[in-house]
Design a protein around this motif. Structure first.
Motif, short mmCIF file in Angstrom:
data_model
loop_
_atom_site.label_atom_id
_atom_site.label_comp_id
_atom_site.label_asym_id
_atom_site.label_seq_id
_atom_site.Cartn_x
_atom_site.Cartn_y
_atom_site.Cartn_z
N SER A 50 0.27 3.70 -2.81
CA SER A 50 -0.93 3.92 -1.99
C SER A 50 -0.73 3.59 -0.52
O SER A 50 -1.45 4.11 0.34
CB SER A 50 -2.09 3.08 -2.55
N ARG A 51 0.20 2.70 -0.22
CA ARG A 51 0.33 2.23 1.16
C ARG A 51 1.80 1.99 1.51
O ARG A 51 2.66 1.97 0.63
CB ARG A 51 -0.43 0.90 1.34
N ILE A 53 5.55 1.39 2.36
CA ILE A 53 6.82 2.02 1.98
C ILE A 53 6.61 3.00 0.83
O ILE A 53 7.15 4.12 0.84
CB ILE A 53 7.83 0.91 1.59
N ASN A 77 -3.24 0.00 -7.23
CA ASN A 77 -4.08 -0.95 -7.98
C ASN A 77 -5.43 -1.11 -7.29
O ASN A 77 -6.46 -0.72 -7.85
CB ASN A 77 -3.37 -2.30 -8.11
N LYS A 78 -5.43 -1.60 -6.04
CA LYS A 78 -6.71 -1.88 -5.38
C LYS A 78 -7.11 -0.79 -4.37
O LYS A 78 -8.29 -0.59 -4.12
CB LYS A 78 -6.64 -3.22 -4.65
N SER A 79 -6.13 -0.14 -3.78
CA SER A 79 -6.43 0.74 -2.64
C SER A 79 -6.67 2.18 -3.07
O SER A 79 -5.87 3.09 -2.79
CB SER A 79 -5.29 0.69 -1.63
N ASP A 117 -2.67 -2.03 -12.79
CA ASP A 117 -2.08 -3.29 -12.32
C ASP A 117 -0.75 -3.42 -13.06
O ASP A 117 -0.72 -3.65 -14.28
CB ASP A 117 -3.01 -4.46 -12.65
N ILE A 118 0.32 -3.25 -12.33
CA ILE A 118 1.63 -3.15 -12.97
C ILE A 118 2.14 -4.49 -13.51
O ILE A 118 3.20 -4.54 -14.12
CB ILE A 118 2.68 -2.50 -12.04
N ASN A 176 8.45 -0.09 -6.63
CA ASN A 176 8.26 -0.47 -5.23
C ASN A 176 7.19 -1.53 -5.02
O ASN A 176 7.30 -2.35 -4.12
CB ASN A 176 7.88 0.80 -4.44
N TYR A 222 8.73 -15.65 -3.24
CA TYR A 222 9.03 -14.24 -2.94
C TYR A 222 10.54 -13.99 -3.06
O TYR A 222 10.97 -13.04 -3.72
CB TYR A 222 8.53 -13.90 -1.53
N LYS A 267 12.61 -11.50 -5.65
CA LYS A 267 13.46 -10.41 -5.14
C LYS A 267 14.93 -10.61 -5.57
O LYS A 267 15.65 -9.64 -5.78
CB LYS A 267 13.32 -10.31 -3.61
N GLY A 306 15.13 -4.84 5.21
CA GLY A 306 14.93 -5.91 6.20
C GLY A 306 13.45 -5.93 6.56
O GLY A 306 12.60 -5.72 5.70
N ILE A 365 10.23 -4.43 7.75
CA ILE A 365 9.69 -3.07 7.81
C ILE A 365 8.22 -3.16 8.23
O ILE A 365 7.45 -3.93 7.61
CB ILE A 365 9.79 -2.36 6.44
N THR A 406 4.80 -2.66 7.97
CA THR A 406 3.74 -2.20 7.06
C THR A 406 2.65 -3.28 7.07
O THR A 406 2.78 -4.30 7.76
CB THR A 406 4.25 -2.07 5.60
P1 NAP Z 1 2.33 -3.07 1.42
O1 NAP Z 1 2.16 -2.17 2.57
O2 NAP Z 1 1.59 -4.36 1.37
O3 NAP Z 1 2.04 -2.23 0.08
C1 NAP Z 1 2.16 -2.85 -1.16
C2 NAP Z 1 1.92 -1.84 -2.26
O4 NAP Z 1 2.05 -2.51 -3.53
C3 NAP Z 1 0.52 -1.24 -2.21
O5 NAP Z 1 0.59 0.13 -2.49
C4 NAP Z 1 -0.21 -1.98 -3.33
O6 NAP Z 1 -1.22 -1.19 -3.96
C5 NAP Z 1 0.91 -2.20 -4.33
N1 NAP Z 1 0.59 -3.28 -5.26
C6 NAP Z 1 0.44 -4.60 -5.02
N2 NAP Z 1 0.11 -5.25 -6.15
C7 NAP Z 1 0.04 -4.32 -7.14
C8 NAP Z 1 -0.24 -4.36 -8.52
N3 NAP Z 1 -0.55 -5.52 -9.15
N4 NAP Z 1 -0.22 -3.21 -9.23
C9 NAP Z 1 0.08 -2.03 -8.63
N5 NAP Z 1 0.36 -1.93 -7.31
C10 NAP Z 1 0.34 -3.06 -6.58
O7 NAP Z 1 3.86 -3.49 1.25
P2 NAP Z 1 5.21 -2.75 1.69
O8 NAP Z 1 5.70 -3.42 2.92
O9 NAP Z 1 5.06 -1.28 1.66
O10 NAP Z 1 6.16 -3.25 0.51
C11 NAP Z 1 6.63 -2.40 -0.52
C12 NAP Z 1 7.79 -3.09 -1.22
O11 NAP Z 1 8.83 -3.36 -0.27
C13 NAP Z 1 7.41 -4.47 -1.80
O12 NAP Z 1 8.06 -4.66 -3.04
C14 NAP Z 1 7.95 -5.44 -0.77
O13 NAP Z 1 8.23 -6.70 -1.31
C15 NAP Z 1 9.19 -4.72 -0.31
N6 NAP Z 1 9.68 -5.15 1.00
C16 NAP Z 1 8.90 -5.02 2.11
C17 NAP Z 1 9.39 -5.48 3.33
C18 NAP Z 1 8.59 -5.37 4.61
O14 NAP Z 1 9.03 -5.94 5.64
N7 NAP Z 1 7.47 -4.67 4.65
C19 NAP Z 1 10.66 -6.06 3.41
C20 NAP Z 1 11.42 -6.18 2.25
C21 NAP Z 1 10.92 -5.72 1.06
P3 NAP Z 1 -2.80 -1.45 -3.82
O15 NAP Z 1 -3.07 -1.76 -2.39
O16 NAP Z 1 -3.38 -0.17 -4.31
O17 NAP Z 1 -3.13 -2.61 -4.74
#
Ligand code: NAP
Length: 244
Positions: free
Chosen positions: A11-12, A14, A34-36, A60-61, A87, A152, A156, A183, A185, A187
């Motif tokens: 939904s959001r 990456i 899940n929420k969005s 909710d995964i 993801n 966290y 990971k 690294g 990102i 978001t």
């Molecule tokens: P984000 O913008 O906060 O998006 C998180 C996504 O995960 C949303 O689509 C959210 O969906 C979903 N989510 C969270 N809890 C959930 C659940 N219980 N069931 C189903 N979906 C769920 O985060 P992002 O930055 O894109 O991160 C994506 C992945 O990359 C994550 O695994 C994160 O740890 C990893 N990552 C991110 C970064 C960074 O700097 N951004 C760096 C390293 C790794 P809803 O909103 O619909 O609940």
């Protein structure tokens, strides 16, 4: 052969970019959220406007029953699944000594248990088809450990161990399992960071800029493609050189 992908947390951030790019590559995509709900519908609308096929599915995964329902829906609709992108994830910042048990359980369940639950369901189909790819989104903190992100980092790092072990287990069944360790990102996950934090992070990154969802999605496209057929059990760092 039809290309069917399921992306958790589509939904959001990456995951959203991954859904768009996979659909552009010819995949029919199940966009998990899940929420969005509004954001998931926006991704669906964007794809359908371009004539691309997708479905959104709320689950909710971290909950087995909801994961099973999602895969049942996928199989009923498309009969198969050949790409799973694990993801979805959440972060938690703070001292480990201040962390409550329920916060620990939540992050472990959402970030790590979900990878087990979703992979287990996808593998049922992939093993009988003798074909499939699983791509897990870890983090550079899973490789190096991050201060004030102990839980966290542990989830990971768990994903990295899971990826390596599963690659060995299901390689003979024709399935590739890899992980990407992003690294920093830009978001929603970075919303709590100040401008000063961002400036410091950029300075610490050899290429002097932070990543975008597109940077991660590009690596997913490669790992999903036939060009990566000889790659399995690997952790691909996409971090601008932050971790070398
Ligand atoms: P984000 O913008 O906060 O998006 C998180 C996504 O995960 C949303 O689509 C959210 O969906 C979903 N989510 C969270 N809890 C959930 C659940 N219980 N069931 C189903 N979906 C769920 O985060 P992002 O930055 O894109 O991160 C994506 C992945 O990359 C994550 O695994 C994160 O740890 C990893 N990552 C991110 C970064 C960074 O700097 N951004 C760096 C390293 C790794 P809803 O909103 O619909 O609940």
């Amino acid at each position: 052969m039809e290309k069917i992908a399921l992306v958790t947390g589509g939904s959001r951030g990456i995951g959203r970019q991954i859904c768009i790019d996979l659909a552009e590559e010819g995949y029919k995509v199940i966009i998990n959220y899940n929420k969005s709900e509004e954001s998931a519908k926006e991704v669906e609308k964007t794809l359908k406007k371009r004539g691309l096929e997708c479905e959104i599915f709320k689950a909710d995964i971290s909950k087995e029953k909801e994961v099973k329902k999602m895969f049942d829906f996928c199989l009923e609709k498309y009969k198969t699944i050949n790409l799973l992108v694990n993801n979805a994830g959440i972060s938690f910042e703070g001292l480990i000594t201040d962390m409550a048990e329920e916060d620990w359980d939540k992050i472990v369940n959402v970030n790590l248990k979900s990878v087990f639950l979703c992979s287990k369901e996808a593998l049922k189909t992939m093993i009988s088809a003798h074909k499939g790819k699983i791509i897990n989104i870890s983090s550079m903190w899973g490789v190096t450990g991050g201060s004030c992100e102990v839980a966290y980092s542990a989830t990971k790092a768990g994903i990295i161990g899971f990826t390596k072990a599963l690659a060995k287990e299901v390689g003979p069944s024709g399935i590739n399992v890899n992980a990407i360790a992003p690294g920093v990102i830009m978001t929603d996950m970075m919303n709590d960071f100040t401008e000063e934090d961002i400036r410091v992070l950029k300075e610490e990154t050899p290429i002097m800029q932070l990543g975008s969802p597109q940077d991660i999605s590009n690596a997913v496209l490669f790992l999903a493609s036939e060009k990566s057929n000889f790659i399995t059990g690997q952790i691909i760092g996409v971090n601008g050189g932050f971790v070398i």
